[in-house]
Scaffold this active site. Sequence first.
Site, PDB file in Angstrom:
ATOM      1  N   TYR A  61       0.835  -1.189   0.000  1.00  0.00           N
ATOM      2  CA  TYR A  61       0.000   0.000   0.000  1.00  0.00           C
ATOM      3  C   TYR A  61       0.878   1.251   0.000  1.00  0.00           C
ATOM      4  CZ  TYR A  61      -3.226  -3.580   1.796  1.00  0.00           C
ATOM      5  OH  TYR A  61      -3.952  -4.728   2.001  1.00  0.00           O
ATOM      6  N   SER A 210     -12.349  -6.874   3.097  1.00  0.00           N
ATOM      7  CA  SER A 210     -13.483  -6.435   2.267  1.00  0.00           C
ATOM      8  C   SER A 210     -14.804  -7.069   2.718  1.00  0.00           C
ATOM      9  CB  SER A 210     -13.222  -6.747   0.783  1.00  0.00           C
ATOM     10  OG  SER A 210     -12.125  -6.019   0.297  1.00  0.00           O
ATOM     11  N   GLY A 213     -17.840  -5.920   0.860  1.00  0.00           N
ATOM     12  CA  GLY A 213     -17.835  -6.019  -0.603  1.00  0.00           C
ATOM     13  C   GLY A 213     -17.179  -4.829  -1.266  1.00  0.00           C
TER      14      GLY A 213
END
Length: 333
Positions: A61, A210, A213
């Site tokens: 990241y 996640s 979603g």
Amino acid sequence: MKRINLGSQGLEVPVEGLGCMGMTPIAGGDVYGKANEQESIATIHRALELGIDFLDTADLYGPLLNERLIAKAIKGNRHSYTIATKFGYEIDDNEQLTWDFDGKPDYVKKAIDRSLKNLGTDYIDLYYLHRLDPATPIEETVGAMSELVQAGKVRYLGLSEVAAETIRQAHAIHPISAVQTEYSLFEREPEVNGVLETLRELGIGFVAYSPLGRGFITGELKSPDDFAPDDFRRQIPRYQGENFYKNLDLLKQIQSIAESKGVTPSQLALAWVISNNIIAIPGTKRIKYIEENAAAAEIILTSEEKAKLESIIPVGIAAGTRYDEQQMKFVHV
């Protein structure tokens, strides 16, 4: 915030962590829209006040920028946080992503020292292999990771996006505390591909990234055009064209249940993940959402409510894959 054991090696974490990926760009592009450093740091601090002290990051990241941001947020208070970071995507000496995978022992040692420096700490609580290196046997990679534990640089080991057999091979070399995989009402593949079964058999914790979603379950997205031009979700088949609208129809049924229960769709989805004895690490960079997410940990779902949710979105019904064709080659391997 309730706390549970993550795996059987002694690591204890809250049932909900904080995914930090969206707080910085990746390779020059924003992930989930523009991020503000001060707001992100304030969100990390508010999370701690709410009992969410489990931060999830990765050297990918940025690259490296996310770890450096977390270092600013935890400075002077390192002991209050449980830090998880990942390695495995190759980053060269110029801090550039090559987009190759590297699980060779020499790279493992290089990656950990770089992460320790960027995070401003002398140990990592949970160190994950981000993706399996197809060119390096998992036994070699985990063997090198085990040496990091012996050296005191890492407390517990984890894997991300690997198949059941890979988990077994790794666990035989050194006890694995956690496996991280995408998991949500819209992504339930671990229930049928042997991963969840294997984790429970071996006493390994499951961390769901996640769990909303990729923000879709919030209900704020009404069309594919709602994504910013550089939002990486535009590349995901699940959120493109006809697939988006098919999944939106499923989401409307979840929204109906949430409304009847007096909670948001996001809170309902998080409560469902947590109810399965799985750690959820929803990502956010805003205080408003960390407060909303934290409240989800208090929601109790009845067996009837769980069954109804699971019947609306049974395994495999979501339209479109969760990554593009190229990236799908490197998950659950």
